[in-house]
Design a protein around this motif. Structure first.
Motif, PDB file in Angstrom:
ATOM      1  N   ALA A  51     -10.849   6.317  12.507  1.00 36.18           N
ATOM      2  CA  ALA A  51      -9.610   6.642  13.209  1.00 36.18           C
ATOM      3  C   ALA A  51      -8.617   5.502  13.130  1.00 36.18           C
ATOM      4  CB  ALA A  51      -9.920   6.969  14.670  1.00 36.18           C
ATOM      5  N   GLY A  52      -9.116   4.277  13.066  1.00 38.07           N
ATOM      6  CA  GLY A  52      -8.217   3.138  13.015  1.00 38.07           C
ATOM      7  C   GLY A  52      -7.338   3.127  11.779  1.00 38.07           C
ATOM      8  N   GLU A  53      -7.862   3.582  10.660  1.00 45.77           N
ATOM      9  CA  GLU A  53      -7.065   3.602   9.439  1.00 45.77           C
ATOM     10  C   GLU A  53      -5.998   4.685   9.504  1.00 45.77           C
ATOM     11  OE1 GLU A  53      -9.465   3.638   5.972  1.00 45.77           O
ATOM     12  OE2 GLU A  53     -10.468   1.745   6.449  1.00 45.77           O
ATOM     13  N   ALA A  54      -6.298   5.791  10.179  1.00 43.56           N
ATOM     14  CA  ALA A  54      -5.269   6.814  10.390  1.00 43.56           C
ATOM     15  C   ALA A  54      -4.149   6.272  11.276  1.00 43.56           C
ATOM     16  CB  ALA A  54      -5.887   8.061  11.015  1.00 43.56           C
ATOM     17  N   VAL A  55      -4.520   5.522  12.309  1.00 43.04           N
ATOM     18  CA  VAL A  55      -3.506   4.897  13.170  1.00 43.04           C
ATOM     19  C   VAL A  55      -2.707   3.864  12.380  1.00 43.04           C
ATOM     20  CG1 VAL A  55      -3.140   3.578  15.286  1.00 43.04           C
ATOM     21  CG2 VAL A  55      -4.924   5.313  15.209  1.00 43.04           C
ATOM     22  N   ALA A  56      -3.368   3.147  11.453  1.00 38.20           N
ATOM     23  CA  ALA A  56      -2.652   2.209  10.590  1.00 38.20           C
ATOM     24  C   ALA A  56      -1.627   2.945   9.722  1.00 38.20           C
ATOM     25  CB  ALA A  56      -3.629   1.443   9.715  1.00 38.20           C
ATOM     26  N   GLY A  57      -1.995   4.122   9.241  1.00 36.78           N
ATOM     27  CA  GLY A  57      -1.032   4.934   8.493  1.00 36.78           C
ATOM     28  C   GLY A  57       0.172   5.307   9.342  1.00 36.78           C
ATOM     29  N   CYS A  58      -0.071   5.589  10.620  1.00 36.51           N
ATOM     30  CA  CYS A  58       1.048   5.871  11.529  1.00 36.51           C
ATOM     31  C   CYS A  58       1.934   4.646  11.705  1.00 36.51           C
ATOM     32  CB  CYS A  58       0.512   6.335  12.881  1.00 36.51           C
ATOM     33  SG  CYS A  58      -0.369   7.916  12.844  1.00 36.51           S
ATOM     34  N   ALA A  59       1.315   3.467  11.802  1.00 33.32           N
ATOM     35  CA  ALA A  59       2.091   2.234  11.932  1.00 33.32           C
ATOM     36  C   ALA A  59       2.993   2.026  10.718  1.00 33.32           C
ATOM     37  CB  ALA A  59       1.151   1.047  12.114  1.00 33.32           C
ATOM     38  N   ILE A  60       2.446   2.251   9.537  1.00 33.65           N
ATOM     39  CA  ILE A  60       3.242   2.105   8.320  1.00 33.65           C
ATOM     40  C   ILE A  60       4.404   3.087   8.321  1.00 33.65           C
ATOM     41  CG2 ILE A  60       3.200   2.279   5.812  1.00 33.65           C
ATOM     42  CD1 ILE A  60       0.227   1.520   5.928  1.00 33.65           C
ATOM     43  N   GLY A  61       4.112   4.347   8.669  1.00 36.65           N
ATOM     44  CA  GLY A  61       5.151   5.362   8.672  1.00 36.65           C
ATOM     45  C   GLY A  61       6.267   5.072   9.668  1.00 36.65           C
ATOM     46  N   LEU A  62       5.911   4.519  10.832  1.00 35.91           N
ATOM     47  CA  LEU A  62       6.930   4.227  11.841  1.00 35.91           C
ATOM     48  C   LEU A  62       7.841   3.091  11.394  1.00 35.91           C
ATOM     49  CD1 LEU A  62       4.771   4.567  15.071  1.00 35.91           C
ATOM     50  CD2 LEU A  62       6.715   5.999  14.419  1.00 35.91           C
ATOM     51  N   VAL A  63       7.286   2.073  10.743  1.00 33.69           N
ATOM     52  CA  VAL A  63       8.132   0.995  10.232  1.00 33.69           C
ATOM     53  C   VAL A  63       9.093   1.531   9.174  1.00 33.69           C
ATOM     54  CG1 VAL A  63       8.121  -1.167   8.931  1.00 33.69           C
ATOM     55  CG2 VAL A  63       6.481  -0.831  10.765  1.00 33.69           C
ATOM     56  N   LEU A  64       8.609   2.411   8.306  1.00 31.28           N
ATOM     57  CA  LEU A  64       9.479   2.994   7.295  1.00 31.28           C
ATOM     58  C   LEU A  64      10.507   3.930   7.918  1.00 31.28           C
ATOM     59  CD1 LEU A  64       6.882   3.821   4.487  1.00 31.28           C
ATOM     60  CD2 LEU A  64       8.295   1.784   4.746  1.00 31.28           C
TER      61      LEU A  64
END
Length: 423
Positions: free
Chosen positions: A317-330
């Motif tokens: 789940a942490g890697e999915a949350v990391a994907g969300c972090a990347i998407g929010l910065v973009l």
């Protein structure tokens, strides 16, 4: 995995388990016997020998430099050639006697002398004034040395020369991407993967940063915001690192883990840069060009996709949350120009949520560097919102207060939703 720190922790655990009766003494002895021997590493004698060798090399270079104009051209070239031969011979002897660190050092010195030889030949015979081409030739020679000897130092020399080469090419031709460096970087990544070396992985990860920085700061990017371009680079590095680490290979795991760490810290730095550098530039931009080129946006999108693919493969789940972090910065990039008539509150909120997601991702996956990167990003974004941008400080304080209240409410709800054992 079997480094000194791990072995010390394992030895302490085995002693404790044996004392508690969890495992039998024979089982503990079998585990110790099955472990491979530790590499000798660097002891005090090796450190002193390295310092002595560097002092001798510095003395030789100083002597040659003091009499450089008095030495004939052919003799100058012979001195450098002899230096490479001696460095290679000493490296081979150290390697045959099991002194890998000293052998690596000799290979590195040989690669450096090779670069000096290129500069000398160009200076003596007045060759074309293509300094970037000379750096490319130096990089190729260092990479060949690294490939033949397995020297991490020679790899570092090759990557440094390649980074200087790509920065110069980006400066000379700012209207075109310098894609040949990507091929060189992939070659270095292949070496790091083949060697299964954490040190080489760190070198490869660091070498990716100058290309993105030089590309983002190109002078003919009319209207392009450098921090938005860097955000896409950080996204690609982070997502690609997670995806490589998800491959079923210990070599890929080591390389991908290092790349993802640098990607996480790069993402945090970029989030802070967006807050402290973008607002005034966006407000007073008069051009109609987009704030980021299409190829950069595609790189960022690829980073998000790779992060979610990694989460699917690893079921973390942490890697999915990391994907969300990347998407929010973009996501903050297209939100920013829409706020030219007022404060970019939604962009600020996206960046704060991104850094919070980065912390949560590290906690869920138990990856401490990701947690540290997220906390540093949160601190930097809050500082940037508060002080670094013009506007009403009262409104900013109200925004931060509302964001804090929402975060506390979310934390309370999350704490109640989690099982007691996971709180």
């Amino acid at each position: 995995m079997f480094d000194k720190t791990y072995r010390q922790r394992l030895e302490a655990d085995l002693a404790q388990w044996e004392a508690d009766g969890v495992i039998a003494p024979a089982a503990a002895a079998s585990i110790r016997t099955a472990l491979p021997p530790l590499s000798p590493g660097i002891n005090i004698a090796v450190v002193v020998a390295i310092v002595g060798g560097l002092l001798i090399a510095a003395a030789f270079l100083a002597f040659v430099a003091a009499h450089w104009t008095e030495i004939a051209r052919l003799l100058r070239f012979a001195i450098l050639l002899a230096g490479m031969v001696v460095a290679g011979g000493l490296g081979a002897w150290f390697a045959s006697t099991g002194r890998a660190v000293l052998a690596d050092l000799c290979a590195s010195i040989g690669a450096i002398i090779f670069g000096a030889g290129i500069a000398l030949v160009g200076q003596m015979y007045h060759l074309g004034d293509d300094f970037a081409g000379g750096m490319l030739l130096w990089s190729i020679g260092a990479f060949v040395a690294a490939l033949l000897t397995g020297s991490r130092g020679a790899l570092a020399v090759g990557l440094v020369a390649a980074c200087i080469w790509t920065c110069m090419r980006s400066y000379d031709a700012p209207d075109a991407l310098h894609l040949p460096f990507v091929a060189v970087w992939l070659l270095a990544g292949g070496l790091a993967l083949a060697w299964n070396s954490r040190a080489a992985a760190h070198l490869v990860a660091i070498a990716a940063l100058p290309w993105w920085i030089a590309t983002a700061l190109r002078f003919d990017f009319d209207g392009v915001q450098p921090s938005f371009v860097l955000a896409n680079g950080a996204a690609l590095l982070f997502g690609a690192g997670l995806a490589i680490a998800a491959a079923p290979s210990p070599r890929a795991l080591r390389l991908g883990a290092v790349l993802s760490i640098y990607g996480a810290f790069s993402l945090a730095v970029v989030a802070v840069l967006e807050v402290i550098t973008v607002d005034d530039i966006i407000r007073f931009r008069t051009g109609t060009a987009p704030a980021q080129p299409l190829w950069a946006m595609l790189c960022g999108i690829a980073g998000v996709i790779l992060a979610f693919v990694s989460a699917k493969l690893t079921n973390r789940a942490g890697e999915a949350v990391a994907g969300c972090a990347i998407g929010l910065v973009l996501l903050a990039a297209p939100i920013w120009p829409a706020s030219t008539g007022g404060e970019p509150w939604f962009a600020y909120a996206a960046l704060l949520c991104a850094m919070l997601c980065l912390v949560v991702s590290g906690v869920l996956d138990d990856v401490r560097p990701r947690i540290v990167a997220g906390w540093l990003g949160i601190a930097g974004v809050i500082a940037g919102i508060t002080w670094a941008v013009k506007g009403s400080l009262l409104r900013r304080s109200a925004f931060l207060a509302v964001a804090g209240i929402i975060t506390v409410v979310f934390a309370t709800a999350l704490n109640r939703a989690l099982p007691r054992s996971e709180r």
